[in-house]
Motif scaffolding. Structure first.
Motif: not given
Length: 393
Positions: A123, A172, A187
């Motif tokens: 990320f 995530f 995402g």
């Protein structure tokens, strides 16, 4: 505009400046990276410090040894050396790029290109670097903007990044639960589309991420979202909408009681009670955690909170009381006492050695618990009464 890393307590850790100097930070060869940089910018206390370096692993080892800093090759095949400083261990990893990936493992090659190293990270908010001397921040993929927006965003194409390492699906959501406000739609959609990829992961890796997720600040809404999107279905189908609702209830009880969130307790609440043994085995939890997971939903008992804590321990008693919706106040700052009596004292009172002594000792202990754990003098009176009754019957 040049952004400078704010002052923080971790930057004054004993031995850190020496380590940075040894690793050539002044020449641009080494930088702080990842969580320490991210959390400092967010004003969060930093636990672990990681250093990225252009130096090859063997040179890192040689420099540390020359400086009499212990070097442990904890992840040598992936370029990671642990430097043991007076303030604790610090991981030093050579810049890398991925040669090939299969969703679980990566074959890497070393590089001296900072952007290449950043590009292989998951990320944008985890791909921030800082110069140890000047504090200058290096941001190659918009991580600072995402950090300001509290947005967790994959570097590059989310589907490609998930294909490289399926664990990034869970990461995530975990990072969103910890840092996020508005979720990144690209995402989220990619994680939803590839949720079945989680089946290829080791259960230990799944367990590690799920347990961290369950205690994140925004765990409740994120777990609810994951259930709606079918994220758990492939690896933890036991976590469903009812489980998410129970998690919300427990989180409120923990908050009201001033009890810190606990991952095993929260997992126990989120799954149905009859599923604890199977889930604990599938996630390959430790024997201690499996037993605790199974015990957590056994109810508050009938003797009261302190009696429960005496019999099963403070941790399990806290689990059982919170999950049952009972008060934990009587055990919050309480230490269970030791039973101030022994079988030998019963023999001295005329009981014959053997099963009768063990049975009588349990009776004395039960009375002692019921009376609120009185001092030894009162226990002796209880024993006299019970023994007299047994001998006269």
């Amino acid at each position: 505009m040049v952004l400078i890393l704010p002052a923080a307590a971790w930057r004054d850790r004993d031995g850190l400046d020496t380590l940075a100097r040894v690793l050539g930070a002044a020449d641009g060869d080494s930088r702080y990276v990842g969580g320490a940089v991210r959390d400092t910018l967010l004003g969060i206390d930093v636990a672990d410090v990681d250093i990225a370096t252009r130096l090859p692993p063997q040179e890192v080892i040689a420099r540390l040894e020359d400086a009499r800093i212990k070097a442990v090759p904890t992840g040598l095949t992936h370029g990671t050396i642990t430097a043991v400083t007076p303030a604790g261990p610090i991981e030093v990893t050579t810049l890398r790029r991925d040669v090939s990936t299969d969703g679980r493992h990566a074959i890497i090659a070393y590089t001296d290109d900072w952007r290449e190293d950043a590009a292989r990270r998951d990320f944008t908010i985890n791909a921030l670097y800082a110069d140890p001397a000047t504090g200058k921040i290096f941001d190659y993929f918009g991580g600072l903007d995402d950090l300001a927006a509290r947005r967790v965003r994959f570097i590059g194409d989310p589907l490609k990044r998930i294909a490289e390492d399926h664990l990034r699906i869970l990461r995530f959501f975990r990072f969103h639960a910890r840092f996020g406000t508005a979720i990144d739609d690209a995402g989220l959609d990619a994680c939803t589309a590839r949720a079945n990829d989680l089946m290829a992961l080791s259960r230990e890796r799944v367990a590690s991420e799920v347990l961290k997720l369950l205690i994140a600040a925004n765990a409740v809404p994120v777990v609810t979202l994951m259930v709606e999107r079918g994220i758990f279905r492939a690896v933890l189908p036991e976590i469903d909408a009812d489980g998410a609702a129970r998690l919300a209830l427990l989180a409120e009880r923990e908050r009201a009681a001033g009890i810190a969130p606990d991952p095993i307790r929260r997992l126990a609440m989120t799954i149905a009670s009859g599923e604890a043994e199977a889930v604990g085995a599938r996630l390959k939890l430790s024997n201690t955690d499996r037993k605790r997971l199974m015990a957590a939903t056994a109810g508050p008992g009938t003797e009261g909170p302190q009696a429960l804590a005496y019999r099963v321990g403070i941790t399990v008693a806290t689990d059982r009381l919170l999950i049952a919706g009972e008060t934990v106040a009587p055990i919050k700052d309480w230490t269970p006492p030791s039973f101030p009596f022994s079988g030998g004292a019963l023999v001295e009172r005329g009981l014959r050695k053997g099963p009768d002594v063990a049975a009588m000792l349990r009776q004395v202990e039960t009375r002692w618990i019921a009376e609120g754990f009185p001092a030894a003098a009162r226990v002796a009176v209880i024993a006299d009464e019970l023994v007299a009754g047994a001998l006269n019957s």
